[in-house]
Structures are given as C-alpha cells and as structure tokens.
Design an enzyme around this catalytic site. Structure first.
Site, PDB file in Angstrom:
ATOM      1  N   ASP A 183     -51.216 -13.359 -14.776  1.00  0.00           N
ATOM      2  CA  ASP A 183     -52.184 -13.258 -13.685  1.00  0.00           C
ATOM      3  C   ASP A 183     -52.458 -14.663 -13.151  1.00  0.00           C
ATOM      4  O   ASP A 183     -51.646 -15.561 -13.342  1.00  0.00           O
ATOM      5  CB  ASP A 183     -53.460 -12.567 -14.185  1.00  0.00           C
TER       6      ASP A 183
ATOM      7  N   HIS B 204     -44.700  -8.613 -18.150  1.00  0.00           N
ATOM      8  CA  HIS B 204     -45.915  -8.358 -17.372  1.00  0.00           C
ATOM      9  C   HIS B 204     -46.256  -9.642 -16.626  1.00  0.00           C
ATOM     10  O   HIS B 204     -46.796 -10.598 -17.207  1.00  0.00           O
ATOM     11  CB  HIS B 204     -47.057  -7.954 -18.310  1.00  0.00           C
TER      12      HIS B 204
ATOM     13  N   ASP C  94     -40.409  -3.185 -23.424  1.00  0.00           N
ATOM     14  CA  ASP C  94     -40.028  -4.089 -22.336  1.00  0.00           C
ATOM     15  C   ASP C  94     -40.389  -3.427 -21.017  1.00  0.00           C
ATOM     16  O   ASP C  94     -39.542  -2.873 -20.325  1.00  0.00           O
ATOM     17  CB  ASP C  94     -38.523  -4.384 -22.413  1.00  0.00           C
TER      18      ASP C  94
ATOM     19  N   GLU D 186     -46.572  -9.485 -22.123  1.00  0.00           N
ATOM     20  CA  GLU D 186     -47.053 -10.568 -21.267  1.00  0.00           C
ATOM     21  C   GLU D 186     -46.452 -11.892 -21.746  1.00  0.00           C
ATOM     22  O   GLU D 186     -45.854 -11.979 -22.821  1.00  0.00           O
ATOM     23  CB  GLU D 186     -48.576 -10.653 -21.262  1.00  0.00           C
TER      24      GLU D 186
END
Length: 563
Positions: free
Chosen positions: A165, A476, A524, A533
């Site tokens: 993020d 991710h 995955d 992540e």
C-alpha cells in the site's frame, strides 16, 4: 508406497557446499536417488534418509544430503521416478542486486527511472494526491496549529512505501536503513553492488526519518512521528501518484524515536568516511532522539489509533529492546558510560532474542550484531559477549534444521505473519556467527535458509519472485498488480513474499488454506495480504543475506587483480 515430490533450491547450490533436498514419500525405508545432468546422465547417486513426519509440513519426508557438483550445467534430482525441477549454479550476487533494487522501486516522492517498472513520483502534492508536503497532525499543542484551522502540516515527503500500500512507517524504515548500513559496515556493502549504491538507498530512508523528527521549539522536540498513510484503505490496483486519499500523520512514539537514535548513530559511524557533514548531522539527530525518548519512555503506538484508517497499527508497548538497540549503536559511536550502562540493566535476554529472530517489533538482535562487529568504541568485553551469544544461538538454530531445512521452528508450532522474514533473520544470525567464529557449519546453515526460501519448502514454490521455475509471482501490491490488471507491471525479480502464516488473516487465505498445516498456509494470490504481501524490511534482509553469501562464495581476488 507413494513418492509425490522432490523439493530443492530451484536456483541451485554452490559447488562444494551441501546439496540438500526433501522427498515427500510414505516409504518406511530409504529410497535410491540420482543426480542427473542436462543430458540425462547420472553424475552421482545414493539413498535417502528417512526423516519421518514433518509436523510443520504435514507430510512424511525423507532427506537427501550430498555435495553440490561443479560445472555450469542444469541438474535434476530423481527419486522413485519423481523428478525435481531443474536447478543450476546459484546467482546470489544477482539476487542481492535485485532484492536491493526493490527498495528503489518502493521510493515515495521520487520519479522511478526504470525501463520496466518506472512511474511518476508519488505523494508530492500533485493531484489527485493529497500529500505528503503538508500533512496535518492532530496534536493540540503543535506550534504549527492555527486557531480554528488546525495544523498547517508537516513536510513528510520521501521515504519508502512500506509494503503493498502507500503507508510509510518509522519503525520499519529504521530496521530497513539499519540492515543496509550494516551490510556496508560489516564488509564494504556485503557483496551488494557498490557501497555507494547501498548507502544512497539507506540515506533515502534515513532522510525521511530525519524529516519526521520534530524540531527544536516543538513541545515534542526530538521525538519522531510514527507513520504517514492514507485516511482510508484504497483498492487495487493503484499507482502511487493516483492515490486520491487524504493523508494523515500518526503521533510521535517512543519506539519510532529510539529507532532513529539507533540508525542515526550507526549512520554517524558509517558515513564519517563518505560525508562527514552528513555524519555530524546524524550524530546530532541521534543525541536528540535518545534524550527525547528517555524523557518520554511510554508513548506507544496503539491498535485503536489506526482502527478505521488506511494504515497498519504497528503497535508496540514494550520498547526496552528499542532502547537497548539505540544504546548499543550510541555506545559504539561514543563509548559513553550512559549507553553502556543502559544495556545490561534492560532486563532483556540477548540470547533468547537472537534465537527468536528480529523484526520491527523485536530489535534486540540488531544490537547484538552491531556489538559483535566490535567497531568504534565498542568495549572488547561487549563484543566478545555478543559473539558468544551469536555462536550459541546459531548452535541452537542448527539443531532445528530438519525436514524441509528451515531453522524457523516456532515454539507454539504456528507460523507467524511474515514467517519468511524470520528465516532471513536466522540466516543473518548464522552468517554473522560464521564470520566471527570461522565455523563453516554456520555458513552452511545460512545457505540452508536460502534453500528453504528458494523452493525447499512445503509449498513447493520459491518464495522469491523471478527466482526458480515455480516462484511466487502474484504478490499483494497496488502497483505490481499485473495479475489484477494487465496494464500494470508484474512483480520485479528478487522480491520475497511474507510466506506461510498460520493466522490466515485475510479472506482469500482462510478460504483456500483453512485446513492446511503451518508451512502450507500460503497462497500466491494478490488478495492475500496476510501471506503474500511484501515489505521493505523483508527485502532489505534478503539483500543482506544474499549479498553476504555471494561475497563469501566469491573467489579471492588475485594480487594482479588487486593491483
């Protein structure tokens, strides 16, 4: 009797060092194996060793141990008609370079100049971004606060996006900076490209921490803001410069401040020969941070503070290890009694911490690694104690290596969030012990950790993108999101994913792996933030370990080459 898989390091094994593999089979007796070259010829052969049930993997396994062959070829292990994936000679120097390059790709506030993964700078106050040049805090006594209008904001551009993020966190940035500077202080960049490139990346992260330190005249002068992130979570995919969310800054904490005290003191030592002016600036920042944290010893990040926002809590209500870490770095820098006194009076057990491994919440092992170097003003007794602790912890770690070859054996049997980072922490400890003792067994243990990460594990996948025939490829991540939208780039090579996590803390993982044994609690899938992540700290550790291994495996330079 059924043999189902032969699991190997999919990148390969360095010649002359142990070639270790795991065979998934229910055979009660040893099985013959062959190591074949690319022409199908048998180079060597032997019998498996019956290990029995591997609880973490939930499988009955045998093991193979032989010596890795010489020669530039592709090899395959064959057991009971089942073949491993082909493997060759490991490219650990390439892996170190790629792992380090990921940190550059995670930069905030900087245009990324890369032919495959380039993008505009993120969060430099260009619409639709709404930060990070003037991010308002909510402290009632902030001197930048205007009556009725609130804080005018703090300039917190730069740094690295911590994970998939767009959050930036002081505690994870500090560990990442420390790892890069440790590689330099340990062995002249630890085999990771050039010292200049490694230091430049470390400085990028350190400049963010320095900007996050509150200035003289502020009621919290010397303290460090904990984080900058979005007010609400964003969806995927999303390029950083297209993030429309308002930004928020989290209040200063003791942990974040001790983190700066530690890495700025380390920087003052490392940078002295490269940029004395910057080194002096770092020393001043370290002193200010130590004094501020000492006078504000219980200012903690909390879960409640992050609840409902677009950032993780990174909560920590025991900062004795951060204080110990900062004291070790300052003691190495100055030799002052204040710092030397703080360590033995912390109430902490360095040996237990080394055996557990480091992460952003547990930084005591980093202090031991610094003390073991014996640099600067480190007392000889402290260096010897740290080296002894490293060797003792490493002996314990070696006894854990069985089944699938990982020294990571959690006491409760449950794999933690980011379990691959614990394997890398153990690899770092083993590598340091090898350096300080000269015991080749410890270096072989460090290699075993890379074997596990690169395919010799119960998932059957290399946990590092782009390395191995069956490697993680769908992390991710909001930008490296090709699996979600083909208009976005795939994951770059050399990125380690979090790995098996018994908590299964996301809907994708819990749906797919709810009944899986610990070492198979991974998928995955870009929707699995709990198992797939990526983070800057994990990749910095991979940079250090793979760089150290590459440096130790490199042939010694001849006198002619050195001339």
């Amino acid at each position: 009797m059924t043999t189902r898989a032969v699991r190997v390091n999919q990148v390969g094994y360095p010649a002359g060092w142990p070639l270790r593999a795991t065979v998934v089979t229910d055979s009660p007796t040893p099985l013959p194996w062959q190591l074949r070259n690319s022409a199908g010829e048998t180079a060597t052969a032997g019998e498996t060793v019956v290990h029995g049930h591997d609880r973490a993997a939930g499988e009955d396994v045998h093991t193979i141990t032989t010596t890795a062959p010489t020669g530039d070829d592709r090899w395959t292990l064959v057991v009971d008609g089942v073949e491993s994936v082909p493997f060759g000679t490991p490219r650990y120097r390439d892996l170190a370079r790629d792992a380090g390059h990921f940190l550059y790709l995670q930069r905030s506030g900087t245009p990324i100049a890369d032919p495959r993964f380039g993008r505009p700078a993120g969060h430099v106050d260009v619409s639709p971004n709404r930060g990070d040049g003037a991010v308002a805090c909510h402290r009632s006594d902030c001197p930048r606060r205007r009556l009725l209008f609130g804080c005018r904001g703090h300039d917190l551009r730069g740094g690295w996006y911590d994970a998939g993020d767009h959050g930036k966190y002081a505690v994870t940035t500090a560990v990442t900076v420390w790892l890069l500077q440790y590689a330099v202080e340990r062995s002249g960049a630890g085999g990771v490209g050039t010292t200049g490139r490694t230091l430049a990346e470390a400085r990028h992260g350190l400049e963010f921490l320095l900007a996050a330190q509150l200035p003289t005249g502020d009621p919290d002068a010397g303290m460090v803001f904990a984080a900058v992130h979005d007010v609400r979570w964003t969806g995927m995919p999303l390029r950083p410069d297209q993030d429309p969310q308002p930004r928020m800054v989290r209040a200063p904490t003791t942990a974040a401040t001790y983190g700066l005290a530690a890495v700025a003191a380390q920087a003052a030592r490392v940078w002295e020969v490269h940029d004395p002016v910057f080194a002096a600036r770092c020393r001043t920042a370290s002193d200010r941070a130590w004094n501020a944290a000492t006078h504000n010893p219980v200012v903690y990040a909390t879960v409640a503070e992050a609840d409902g926002t677009g950032g993780g809590p990174y909560d920590d209500d025991d900062v004795r290890d951060e204080r110990y870490w900062a004291a070790a770095e300052l003691a190495a820098l100055t030799g002052a009694e204040e710092y030397r006194y703080a360590m033995p009076h912390s109430g902490l057990d360095p040996l237990a911490a080394l055996h557990e491994g480091f992460d952003w919440r547990s930084t005591l092992p980093l202090a031991q690694l610094t003390l073991a170097l014996g640099t600067g003003w480190t007392a000889a007794a402290a260096a010897n104690e740290a080296r002894t602790a490293l060797a003792t912890a490493s002996e314990r770690l070696l006894t854990n290596i069985e089944g699938h070859g990982t020294p990571y054996v959690p006491s409760d049997g449950r794999y933690c969030w980011g379990s691959n980072s614990r394997v890398l922490a153990h690899a770092t400890t083993l590598g340091a012990a090898a350096d300080h003792t000269g015991d080749a067994r410890f270096f072989a243990g460090e290699l075993a950790c890379l074997d596990y990460l690169l395919g010799r594990n119960a998932t059957g996948f290399s946990q590092v993108t782009g390395y191995g025939a069956r490697a993680a490829s769908r992390p991710h991540h909001r930008f490296f999101a090709h699996a979600i939208d083909p208009e976005f780039p795939p994951a770059p090579p050399g990125v380690v994913v979090g790995g098996p996590n018994s908590g299964l803390d996301d809907p994708v993982a819990v749906t797919a792996r709810s009944s899986a044994p610990p070492q198979k609690c991974w998928i995955d899938d870009p929707g699995s933030w709990a198992t797939n992540e990526v983070t800057i700290g994990w990749n910095a550790a991979l940079t250090v370990v793979s760089g150290h291994v590459a440096a130790r495996l490199a042939p010694p330079r001849s006198l002619d080459a050195a001339a």
